[in-house]
Scaffold this motif. Structure first.
Motif, PDB file in Angstrom:
ATOM      1  N   GLN A  48      44.830 -25.767  22.583  1.00 34.76           N
ATOM      2  CA  GLN A  48      43.521 -26.131  22.053  1.00 34.76           C
ATOM      3  C   GLN A  48      42.534 -26.270  23.199  1.00 34.76           C
ATOM      4  N   GLN A  49      41.558 -25.420  23.251  1.00 33.20           N
ATOM      5  CA  GLN A  49      40.570 -25.464  24.318  1.00 33.20           C
ATOM      6  C   GLN A  49      39.427 -26.400  23.912  1.00 33.20           C
ATOM      7  N   PHE A  50      39.186 -27.406  24.727  1.00 30.51           N
ATOM      8  CA  PHE A  50      38.112 -28.349  24.413  1.00 30.51           C
ATOM      9  C   PHE A  50      36.768 -27.636  24.351  1.00 30.51           C
ATOM     10  N   SER A  51      36.595 -26.609  25.169  1.00 28.01           N
ATOM     11  CA  SER A  51      35.297 -25.919  25.232  1.00 28.01           C
ATOM     12  C   SER A  51      34.943 -25.234  23.920  1.00 28.01           C
ATOM     13  N   SER A  52      35.939 -24.934  23.075  1.00 29.00           N
ATOM     14  CA  SER A  52      35.645 -24.251  21.813  1.00 29.00           C
ATOM     15  C   SER A  52      35.445 -25.223  20.658  1.00 29.00           C
ATOM     16  N   GLY A  53      35.592 -26.517  20.927  1.00 27.59           N
ATOM     17  CA  GLY A  53      35.462 -27.513  19.868  1.00 27.59           C
ATOM     18  C   GLY A  53      34.031 -27.953  19.633  1.00 27.59           C
ATOM     19  N   SER A  54      33.838 -28.643  18.515  1.00 30.18           N
ATOM     20  CA  SER A  54      32.490 -29.072  18.131  1.00 30.18           C
ATOM     21  C   SER A  54      31.932 -30.120  19.084  1.00 30.18           C
ATOM     22  N   GLU A  55      32.818 -30.956  19.676  1.00 30.80           N
ATOM     23  CA  GLU A  55      32.321 -32.003  20.573  1.00 30.80           C
ATOM     24  C   GLU A  55      31.601 -31.405  21.774  1.00 30.80           C
ATOM     25  N   TYR A  56      32.254 -30.440  22.409  1.00 34.94           N
ATOM     26  CA  TYR A  56      31.636 -29.843  23.599  1.00 34.94           C
ATOM     27  C   TYR A  56      30.401 -29.029  23.222  1.00 34.94           C
ATOM     28  N   LYS A  57      30.463 -28.306  22.120  1.00 35.17           N
ATOM     29  CA  LYS A  57      29.301 -27.517  21.700  1.00 35.17           C
ATOM     30  C   LYS A  57      28.096 -28.406  21.420  1.00 35.17           C
ATOM     31  N   SER A  58      28.355 -29.578  20.829  1.00 31.50           N
ATOM     32  CA  SER A  58      27.238 -30.497  20.558  1.00 31.50           C
ATOM     33  C   SER A  58      26.668 -31.063  21.858  1.00 31.50           C
ATOM     34  N   MET A  59      27.526 -31.242  22.873  1.00 30.16           N
ATOM     35  CA  MET A  59      27.032 -31.699  24.169  1.00 30.16           C
ATOM     36  C   MET A  59      26.077 -30.672  24.775  1.00 30.16           C
ATOM     37  N   THR A  61      24.364 -28.403  23.157  1.00 31.54           N
ATOM     38  CA  THR A  61      23.150 -28.363  22.346  1.00 31.54           C
ATOM     39  C   THR A  61      22.194 -29.476  22.745  1.00 31.54           C
ATOM     40  N   GLU A  62      22.738 -30.700  22.894  1.00 27.31           N
ATOM     41  CA  GLU A  62      21.889 -31.821  23.269  1.00 27.31           C
ATOM     42  C   GLU A  62      21.354 -31.664  24.686  1.00 27.31           C
ATOM     43  N   LEU A  63      22.139 -31.068  25.571  1.00 25.35           N
ATOM     44  CA  LEU A  63      21.695 -30.870  26.949  1.00 25.35           C
ATOM     45  C   LEU A  63      20.406 -30.056  27.007  1.00 25.35           C
ATOM     46  N   HIS A  64      20.235 -29.147  26.069  1.00 27.61           N
ATOM     47  CA  HIS A  64      19.046 -28.296  26.072  1.00 27.61           C
ATOM     48  C   HIS A  64      17.938 -28.855  25.182  1.00 27.61           C
ATOM     49  N   HIS A  65      18.157 -30.036  24.632  1.00 27.12           N
ATOM     50  CA  HIS A  65      17.096 -30.712  23.900  1.00 27.12           C
ATOM     51  C   HIS A  65      16.064 -31.218  24.905  1.00 27.12           C
ATOM     52  N   ASP A  66      14.823 -31.314  24.483  1.00 31.19           N
ATOM     53  CA  ASP A  66      13.771 -31.772  25.401  1.00 31.19           C
ATOM     54  C   ASP A  66      13.138 -33.054  24.882  1.00 31.19           C
ATOM     55  N   PRO A  67      13.530 -34.225  25.452  1.00 33.72           N
ATOM     56  CA  PRO A  67      14.511 -34.410  26.518  1.00 33.72           C
ATOM     57  C   PRO A  67      15.906 -34.656  25.929  1.00 33.72           C
ATOM     58  N   PRO A  68      16.962 -34.419  26.717  1.00 33.60           N
ATOM     59  CA  PRO A  68      18.313 -34.775  26.238  1.00 33.60           C
ATOM     60  C   PRO A  68      18.473 -36.286  26.193  1.00 33.60           C
ATOM     61  N   PRO A  70      21.127 -39.580  26.044  1.00 34.08           N
ATOM     62  CA  PRO A  70      22.507 -40.071  26.180  1.00 34.08           C
ATOM     63  C   PRO A  70      23.111 -40.578  24.886  1.00 34.08           C
ATOM     64  N   THR A  71      22.296 -41.136  23.988  1.00 34.53           N
ATOM     65  CA  THR A  71      22.851 -41.624  22.723  1.00 34.53           C
ATOM     66  C   THR A  71      23.482 -40.500  21.920  1.00 34.53           C
ATOM     67  N   ARG A  72      22.987 -39.283  22.066  1.00 33.52           N
ATOM     68  CA  ARG A  72      23.539 -38.138  21.347  1.00 33.52           C
ATOM     69  C   ARG A  72      24.653 -37.449  22.123  1.00 33.52           C
ATOM     70  N   LEU A  73      24.800 -37.792  23.395  1.00 34.33           N
ATOM     71  CA  LEU A  73      25.868 -37.218  24.211  1.00 34.33           C
ATOM     72  C   LEU A  73      27.091 -38.125  24.267  1.00 34.33           C
ATOM     73  N   ASN A 437      30.817 -28.786  43.784  1.00 34.73           N
ATOM     74  CA  ASN A 437      30.994 -29.559  42.546  1.00 34.73           C
ATOM     75  C   ASN A 437      31.315 -28.615  41.387  1.00 34.73           C
ATOM     76  N   ILE A 438      32.250 -29.026  40.526  1.00 26.21           N
ATOM     77  CA  ILE A 438      32.554 -28.248  39.326  1.00 26.21           C
ATOM     78  C   ILE A 438      31.360 -28.331  38.377  1.00 26.21           C
ATOM     79  N   ASN A 439      30.972 -27.199  37.824  1.00 26.78           N
ATOM     80  CA  ASN A 439      29.864 -27.143  36.870  1.00 26.78           C
ATOM     81  C   ASN A 439      30.434 -27.298  35.464  1.00 26.78           C
ATOM     82  N   PHE A 440      30.308 -28.498  34.894  1.00 24.47           N
ATOM     83  CA  PHE A 440      30.891 -28.797  33.585  1.00 24.47           C
ATOM     84  C   PHE A 440      30.028 -28.322  32.422  1.00 24.47           C
ATOM     85  N   THR A 441      28.925 -27.623  32.704  1.00 27.08           N
ATOM     86  CA  THR A 441      28.075 -27.138  31.614  1.00 27.08           C
ATOM     87  C   THR A 441      28.415 -25.707  31.214  1.00 27.08           C
TER      88      THR A 441
END
Length: 854
Positions: A48-59, A61-68, A70-73, A437-441
């Motif tokens: 199970q790849q975490f990157s393909s799950g809804s949790e990471y995808k929502s992160m 999505t919120e990262l590209h919100h203006d502004p992102p 933390p309550t949504r992350l 640094n590892i790029n977690f995005t």
């Protein structure tokens, strides 16, 4: 990990907080069938790849919100289930908008933009006055400000309006939302191109002020000006920086403010004496959350927004021992711990090196571990959990061998790293070669990270690690898709810790990570926090006093389970002893061997040091059911285990100025000795009666007292009338305790330690497993009722008493006195102990009622 020491080429190791393994009986290993099930689950988790799950995808999505936000992350729930108060009252006139409930009153003057909120119970009021909201360029000019509020429209408990801006034909926008009876959100949005990318907020607000994350320099913030950004500036005088900034500020008078932003902010409380503070935010828009209530309620609501610390497994509340220099040395230390009867539950070993990737800290004394799985299996068979070390970057060279790192070369090829504008990897700069640094995005990078973590947990069979770093992000760093370090400086620890925690707990549910970096929301993915790097001295900047403040303030900002390094790299026996005492009375007791100078004082230094450490290790382990209960409670309240006294007594001004004492849970007051040569300690006791833990003396609170504090004794007081649940001090380890179900961790051998009340009273304690103990304190009789116990246990009830009791009655039948030498498991009965002047009653039962007559 300590960057400052490596920069000066001294030997220095990262501080990994070891988790205490579970309780040992005769069984240290899972049965073969259980092992097979665990391995099968682990293999399944690998697919199970975490990157393909809804949790990471929502992160993302919120990262590209203006502004992102933390309550949504993070893991908060309040936004998903708002509950506006039913008693809401609204008065909307041509000049004012007034909204109120039984808890608060809020008013906005439309013609001048003057917003105020007042606590209806305490009268405390905070105001953003006219021109209190303005925008600016980085140069500081111009500063257009709000002049009025127009066209207010209501939809349920939401009000929207335009904000007229001085000198601008275009408005900004405001949205006011009543989320609950004591939480209000004020959203301010303006395009940065229109007004500037710096939002300035001016508040007229009465203090004192607290919060802003883990702080080493002070607890009360009045007079402070600080930038909120995760930093690792070890060695900088003043320590006006933190690994864990949190844009939450509150007053015990009943008001608080949280800025839900990823942007770097500057809080200026230098005018606190004039009832003012200011905030500058490196963004043009923000969601502000206004809290109404006492500090405990404010923290409860803040953590409902941003998430609460996960509950570590039971073994994490044992004792963790640092050992390294190869498997032979570590296994020899483990055997010595058992021989010396030191109740250790975890071994923390940070020199097990990965193949140039994310595991291990390279030091000149690094040992060689040819078969990590064989090594961890050996320690597991001895009743230890085993922790290692993880960092979120790769080195270009294999230190100390001066060889090119093939993992780094692969990372370059696969675009694994955060880069600078020139496309070069960026990371920590304290080493003599480039780091990345590892790029977690990027999803592919998260997959790479997941494979490494699963190898550590499944193949090598470690139980957790120090999750070091997370800082070292520059504004110009490039994360891809238009995301820069300016946006990620504060969010990087949240991405790092959330992704790591989500992956790890799926591979091994009772994994424990302990971290030093963080931001708002990262507490939801940080089982344990440790206080970062310190020096073995008495200084207020980096020594023992600073660490005590760090534990208190981390809890004030939502990090529930915290523990210090017990520094074992100094030459002062007195300092080491004071650090051991303090560490034993925090949620996680972990010794730490850092740069290991010759003849440094540690638990192995000599028999006297070993005996001293053993005494406090046993005290810490005995507190397990007490500590674990409050850790479980933190899931619903957000309250930390280490609590500033103002949480219990917010109306007592004496508690506002304390930075060197705290409550552990709600009944134990701890006052660490932080001054060299001190043999007495002045401390403040809140109102009510307290019992000196060491002497049994009853002391009335509501005043400053001075008590004896010999070098081997930390001042500890117990609130009168308290019931403390304990386990025997000779418990060897917590490894195995509650392995399948943590709620069933206490199946036998439970002690109820009752502290008499100074007047007739009723008190109770509910254990994490539901067991309820009620005590009715009367002048000549005490009655203990234990109910809702999930299983029969061997109980010991300890009650201070001046003379032999007139009667001891269990469930209506008198108990007889028993031989002093009989153990608590052999028979029901009682005995008096002349050493502690206490009555000891032994009971084997599930639920029972015990009456002791004077």
């Amino acid at each position: 990990m300590t960057s400052f020491r490596l920069a000066t080429h001294t030997s220095d190791s990262s501080r990994l907080m070891m988790r205490a393994p579970r309780r040992l009986g005769l069984q240290f290993l899972l049965p073969a069938m259980s092992c097979a099930l665990v391995l099968a689950a682990n293999q399944s988790a690998r697919g199970q790849q975490f990157s393909s799950g809804s949790e990471y995808k929502s992160m993302l999505t919120e990262l590209h919100h203006d502004p992102p936000r933390p309550t949504r992350l993070s893991a908060g729930t309040l936004l998903d289930h708002p509950q506006p108060p039913k008693d809401l009252k609204v008065e909307d006139t041509s000049s004012d908008l007034r909204i109120s409930s039984n808890q608060w009153k809020l008013q906005i003057a439309k013609d001048s933009w003057n917003l105020s909120i007042a606590n209806a119970q305490t009268g405390a009021t905070w105001q953003m006055e006219a021109a209190g909201v303005s925008w600016s360029k980085p140069s500081g000019e111009p500063r257009p400000s709000v002049t009025s509020v127009q066209n207010i429209e209501r939809e349920g408990s939401v009000w929207r309006a335009r904000m007229s801006i001085e000198g601008s034909a275009e408005p900004a926008h405001m949205e006011l939302t009543v989320l609950s009876s004591d939480v209000i959100r004020l959203s301010i949005h303006a395009p940065s191109a229109l007004l500037g990318d710096r939002l300035n907020l001016q508040w007229k607000a009465s203090g004192p002020f607290f919060g802003l994350g883990e702080r080493f320099d002070r607890v009360r913030l009045d007079g402070l000006k600080t930038v909120l950004r995760p930093e690792d500036l070890l060695g900088q005088p003043g320590h006006n920086w933190t690994y864990i900034p949190v844009p939450l500020v509150f007053t015990p008078r009943g008001l608080g403010l949280y800025m839900d932003t990823s942007a770097v902010s500057t809080f200026d409380l230098t005018q606190a004496a004039e009832d003012r503070f200011a905030v500058q935010l490196a963004d043009s828009s923000v969601d502000l959350y206004l809290f109404v209530g006492d500090p405990a309620r404010i923290l409860e609501n803040y953590t409902a927004l941003t998430g609460r610390s996960p509950l570590p497994p039971p073994w994490a509340f044992g004792v963790w021992i640092c050992s390294y220099q190869g498997p032979d040395k570590v296994l020899a230390d483990a055997r010595t711990l058992r021989q010396d009867k030191i109740p250790a539950s975890a071994i923390w070993t940070y020199d097990v090196m990965g193949k140039g990737d994310i595991m291990g800290w390279p030091l000149w004394w690094t040992g060689y571990y040819p078969n990590p799985r064989h090594f961890t299996d050996k320690l597991h068979s001895m009743g230890f959990k085993v922790l290692t070390y993880v960092h979120p970057y790769l080195r270009s060279m294999l230190d100390p061998y001066n060889l090119r790192n093939p993992s780094y070369e692969e990372g370059l090829r696969d675009h694994l790293f955060v880069t600078n504008p020139q496309g070069q990897p960026t990371g920590p700069v304290f080493e003599p070669f480039r780091d990345g640094n590892i790029n977690f995005t990027h999803p592919a990078n998260v997959d790479w990270w997941q494979n490494r973590l699963q190898h550590i947990l499944v193949d090598d069979n470690f139980d957790g690690w120090m999750e070091d770093y997370g800082e070292w992000i520059n504004d110009t760093d490039q994360f891809g898709a238009g995301v820069t370090g300016r946006r990620m400086a504060n969010l990087n620890p949240l991405f790092y810790h959330r992704i790591t925690n989500e992956i790890s707990r799926r591979a091994k549910p009772d994994v424990v990570e302990f971290s030093r970096s963080g931001y708002a929301g990262s507490q939801a993915y940080t089982p344990v926090v440790w206080g970062g790097d310190q020096f073995p001295n008495w200084t207020t900047d980096y020594g023992l006093p600073s660490v005590v403040r760090a534990g208190i303030t981390a809890g004030m900002s939502g990090f529930a389970v915290w523990g210090p390094d017990i520094a074992a790299n100094g030459h002062s026996r007195e300092l080491w002893m004071r650090w051991v005492e303090f560490g034993a009375l925090t949620p996680v007791m972990r010794n730490h061997l850092w740069d290991k100078p010759e003849n440094a004082i540690n638990l192995w230094h000599d028999p006297e040091a070993t005996a001293f450490f053993r005494e406090y290790a046993r005290l810490h382990v005995s507190l397990f059911p007490y500590l674990y209960t409050f850790a479980a409670d933190a899931q619903t309240t957000g309250l930390p285990l280490m609590r500033d006294l103002l949480f219990a007594s917010p109306g007592d001004p004496h508690t506002w100025n304390l930075d060197d004492e705290y409550l552990l849970g709600d009944s134990i007051l701890v006052a660490p000795v932080i001054h060299e040569g001190a043999t007495t300690r002045s401390l403040y006791l809140p109102s009510g009666a307290w019992t000196n833990y060491w002497t049994g003396e009853s002391v009335q609170g509501g005043r400053q007292v001075t008590v004896a504090a010999p070098v081997n004794q930390i001042p500890v007081f117990i609130r009168a009338g308290s019931i403390l649940p304990l386990i025997p001090q000779d418990t060897e380890t917590l490894a195995g305790m509650g392995e399948a179900n943590p709620a069933q961790a206490l199946t036998k051998d439970l002690i109820w330690r009752i502290y008499p009340a100074d007047k007739p009273a009723q008190s109770h304690f509910r254990l994490f497993d539901g067991t309820l103990a009620d005590v009715n304190h009367q002048k000549s009789q005490a009655t203990l009722s234990v109910t809702h116990a999930p299983t029969a246990r061997d109980y010991e009830v300890i009650l201070p008493i001046r003379s032999i009791p007139a009667s001891v009655v269990l469930d209506g039948k008198r108990l007889g006195e028993i031989n002093q030498t009989l153990s608590m498991r052999q028979t029901n009965g009682w005995r008096m102990d002349p050493r502690d002047h206490c009555l000891h009653v032994f009971v084997n039962a599930s639920d029972f009622t015990l009456q002791v007559g004077g």
